[in-house]
Design a protein around this motif. Structure first.
Motif, PDB file in Angstrom:
ATOM      1  N   THR A   1       0.829  -1.214   0.000  1.00 32.40           N
ATOM      2  CA  THR A   1       0.000   0.000   0.000  1.00 32.40           C
ATOM      3  C   THR A   1       0.854   1.251   0.000  1.00 32.40           C
ATOM      4  OG1 THR A   1      -1.750  -1.168   1.194  1.00 32.40           O
ATOM      5  CG2 THR A   1      -1.811   1.246   1.230  1.00 32.40           C
ATOM      6  N   THR A   2       1.850   1.260   0.860  1.00 35.23           N
ATOM      7  CA  THR A   2       2.802   2.366   0.903  1.00 35.23           C
ATOM      8  C   THR A   2       4.103   1.870   1.518  1.00 35.23           C
ATOM      9  OG1 THR A   2       3.258   4.609   1.747  1.00 35.23           O
ATOM     10  CG2 THR A   2       1.954   3.147   3.156  1.00 35.23           C
ATOM     11  N   ARG A   3       5.197   2.485   1.106  1.00 35.48           N
ATOM     12  CA  ARG A   3       6.483   2.210   1.741  1.00 35.48           C
ATOM     13  C   ARG A   3       6.970   3.476   2.429  1.00 35.48           C
ATOM     14  NH1 ARG A   3       7.318   0.631  -3.407  1.00 35.48           N
ATOM     15  NH2 ARG A   3       9.151   1.977  -3.656  1.00 35.48           N
TER      16      ARG A   3
ATOM     17  N   ASN B   1       5.324   4.391   8.143  1.00 33.09           N
ATOM     18  CA  ASN B   1       4.240   3.411   8.150  1.00 33.09           C
ATOM     19  C   ASN B   1       4.710   2.148   8.878  1.00 33.09           C
ATOM     20  OD1 ASN B   1       2.789   0.937   6.882  1.00 33.09           O
ATOM     21  ND2 ASN B   1       1.460   2.669   6.412  1.00 33.09           N
ATOM     22  N   THR B   2       3.881   1.642   9.780  1.00 33.54           N
ATOM     23  CA  THR B   2       4.289   0.492  10.600  1.00 33.54           C
ATOM     24  C   THR B   2       3.445  -0.753  10.338  1.00 33.54           C
ATOM     25  OG1 THR B   2       2.848   1.253  12.407  1.00 33.54           O
ATOM     26  CG2 THR B   2       5.145   1.992  12.444  1.00 33.54           C
ATOM     27  N   ASN B   3       2.651  -0.750   9.268  1.00 29.69           N
ATOM     28  CA  ASN B   3       1.800  -1.903   8.974  1.00 29.69           C
ATOM     29  C   ASN B   3       2.667  -3.074   8.502  1.00 29.69           C
ATOM     30  OD1 ASN B   3      -0.019  -3.752   7.538  1.00 29.69           O
ATOM     31  ND2 ASN B   3      -1.562  -2.168   7.846  1.00 29.69           N
ATOM     32  N   THR B   4       2.620  -4.164   9.257  1.00 25.35           N
ATOM     33  CA  THR B   4       3.502  -5.298   8.974  1.00 25.35           C
ATOM     34  C   THR B   4       3.021  -6.166   7.813  1.00 25.35           C
ATOM     35  OG1 THR B   4       2.348  -6.614  10.645  1.00 25.35           O
ATOM     36  CG2 THR B   4       4.316  -5.404  11.353  1.00 25.35           C
ATOM     37  N   GLU B   5       1.822  -5.874   7.278  1.00 20.68           N
ATOM     38  CA  GLU B   5       1.283  -6.672   6.169  1.00 20.68           C
ATOM     39  C   GLU B   5       1.288  -5.915   4.852  1.00 20.68           C
ATOM     40  OE1 GLU B   5      -2.506  -8.231   7.168  1.00 20.68           O
ATOM     41  OE2 GLU B   5      -1.762  -9.427   8.855  1.00 20.68           O
ATOM     42  N   THR B   6       1.041  -4.611   4.900  1.00 21.08           N
ATOM     43  CA  THR B   6       0.917  -3.845   3.649  1.00 21.08           C
ATOM     44  C   THR B   6       1.824  -2.622   3.594  1.00 21.08           C
ATOM     45  OG1 THR B   6      -0.889  -2.481   4.523  1.00 21.08           O
ATOM     46  CG2 THR B   6      -1.498  -4.547   3.442  1.00 21.08           C
ATOM     47  N   GLY B   7       2.613  -2.386   4.620  1.00 24.91           N
ATOM     48  CA  GLY B   7       3.424  -1.175   4.680  1.00 24.91           C
ATOM     49  C   GLY B   7       4.912  -1.426   4.625  1.00 24.91           C
TER      50      GLY B   7
ATOM     51  N   ALA C   1       6.608  -4.766   5.870  1.00 18.35           N
ATOM     52  CA  ALA C   1       6.388  -5.894   4.956  1.00 18.35           C
ATOM     53  C   ALA C   1       7.301  -5.778   3.737  1.00 18.35           C
ATOM     54  CB  ALA C   1       4.926  -5.935   4.524  1.00 18.35           C
TER      55      ALA C   1
ATOM     56  N   GLU D   1      -0.141   6.929   5.254  1.00 20.12           N
ATOM     57  CA  GLU D   1      -1.153   5.884   5.097  1.00 20.12           C
ATOM     58  C   GLU D   1      -1.686   5.758   3.674  1.00 20.12           C
ATOM     59  OE1 GLU D   1      -1.679   3.899   7.577  1.00 20.12           O
ATOM     60  OE2 GLU D   1      -0.473   5.082   8.966  1.00 20.12           O
TER      61      GLU D   1
END
Length: 448
Positions: free
Chosen positions: A52-54, A58-64, A67, A144
């Protein structure tokens, strides 16, 4: 009449033979160049853009970003299996201090690094190939929103991954670090962390080749389409220049001969030697006008560093939110990239990096004798500290020329040329047993 035509023919043959340029390619390097794959590069870019974003924060471990970092680490680890244990990889975590601008509070971050250890235990040199894996939207604080970052700088990150794949199974005397930085868009945070660490720990960095925005061949506005050229940016005056360094630069007229400028020329020579129908353009700036990149962090610490970038940028697909507006598709999406062009730029990198990593280190104490007035020029030097040199090139160019124009080979450590130092610039590079050349060294005056 026939005799006249024969004379003309002999003149033409003679002229043609002298006008030919001999291109010597190391078969092993040519093989690496041939293995660079546009399909592999496209695969890496599309996978990176699928998150989704790099964004660095961003701290999303699946889409950020976390990951995406795991994806790059997995690629490095898969290549390490072919390295006989010489390549290792890690996600190196650090903390970005709040800066009151783009980092509002202390924030965790990480670089992804693969290290291909050199085979010569006495060779302490480290060569760094890098790109930044973080992406951004128009609002740099948006951590995000969708930010594919295909070209900026998925392209540079893909090049780093591909070089790790191609080079992992080969042996080089010096150590190579393949680095995917984070925090570039927030102020070169990942690069600054690593450059400062290198300085504190006394790393012997031979060169930094930073790749940023290298996968597009068409421009916005001017509508230029050209996949036959790339740019190399190099600083004119070193970022860490002292007053003594400035005095010597002015004294010798070395404004166009910084260490980074020598590296830029080297990349041009090696890139055009191995990559057909491709031109490396030297840009006499540290970076694009009023802009910067990760190489800057290393230049500030006195390291030899350059930025490699595409020739024509498309600003519809850089630092823009993904959207359609007035019939124009904005956003940094993979479909706007030229993966054959990306292959060529990546191939230039492998040609230069592999040559540097197997060449001897630079000649030591390179000097030009100025003890008396003369229309000849005498250069002298000492052997490299690392690696075996079987000979040396003394390079020469007119003061108005951007590139070295002549190479004089010698096995001695001094050479006198019948050319006036008033009219020419000189440098010296070491040549290894495999023919690999070191970076050139601009001489200092020997006055007494």
């Amino acid at each position: 009449m026939n005799k006249y035509l024969l004379i003309i023919g002999l003149i033409f043959i003679s002229y043609s033979s002298f006008s030919q340029i001999l291109v010597n390619r190391d078969p092993k390097i040519a093989e690496m160049v041939s293995e660079i794959s546009s399909d592999s590069l496209e695969n890496y870019v599309r996978n990176l853009a699928s998150f989704t974003t790099r964004h660095t924060l961003n701290t999303n471990t699946e889409t950020g970003m976390p990951a995406a970092q795991e994806y790059v680490l997995a690629k490095f680890n898969s290549f390490s299996k072919n390295s006989s244990g010489r390549m290792t990889a890690q996600i190196e975590e650090f903390v970005i201090p709040a800066d009151g601008r783009r980092i509002t509070e202390d924030s965790p971050a990480a670089n992804v690094i693969a290290t291909l250890k050199g085979t010569d235990p006495n060779d302490k040199r480290i060569f760094i190939i890098s790109g930044h894996m973080d992406s951004r939207n128009k609002n740099v604080m948006d951590a995000e929103g969708i930010a594919p970052g295909a070209n900026d700088d998925g392209s540079g990150t893909a090049a780093v991954i591909e070089l790790a794949r191609v080079m992992a199974s080969r042996e080089f005397p010096a150590t190579i670090k393949f680095v995917a930085f984070t925090g570039e868009e927030e102020g070169l945070k990942g690069a600054t962390y690593l450059a400062d660490k290198a300085k504190e720990e006394g790393w012997e960095i031979g060169a930094v080749l930073n790749n940023d925005i290298i996968g597009n061949s068409s421009s916005s506005g001017t509508l230029i389409k050209d996949n036959l050229k790339m740019r190399v940016f190099s600083e004119t005056i070193p970022a860490n220049e002292t007053e003594e360094m400035a005095r010597l630069r002015r004294y010798t007229g070395a404004e166009n001969d910084s260490k980074s400028r020598q590296l830029a020329r080297y990349v041009k020579e090696l890139g055009e030697r191995y990559v057909d129908q491709f031109e490396v353009k030297l840009i006499y700036r540290a970076d694009r006008f009023l802009r910067g990149g990760d190489q800057t962090a290393f230049a500030r610490n006195g390291y030899t560093a350059i930025r490699i970038s595409e020739m024509n940028e498309n600003f519809y697909h850089q630092h823009e939110n993904v959207r359609v507006e007035d019939g124009i598709q904005y956003g940094d999406l993979p479909e706007f990239m030229d993966f054959e062009y990306l292959r060529k730029v990546t191939a230039v990198n492998v040609a230069a990096l592999s040559t540097l990593s197997q060449a001897p280190s630079q000649p030591e104490e390179v000097q030009i004798n100025v003890r008396g007035l003369s229309n000849s020029s005498t250069l002298l030097w000492k052997e490299p500290a690392t690696g075996k040199a079987i000979g040396y090139y003394v390079l020469m160019r007119e003061t108005s020329s951007p590139m070295w124009e002549k190479k004089f080979y010698t096995t001695d450590m001094t050479l006198t040329l019948p050319y006036s130092k008033d009219n020419y610039f000189f440098a010296v590079q070491a040549v290894g047993e495999n023919g690999a050349e070191s970076l050139p060294v601009f001489p200092v005056p020997l006055s007494r």
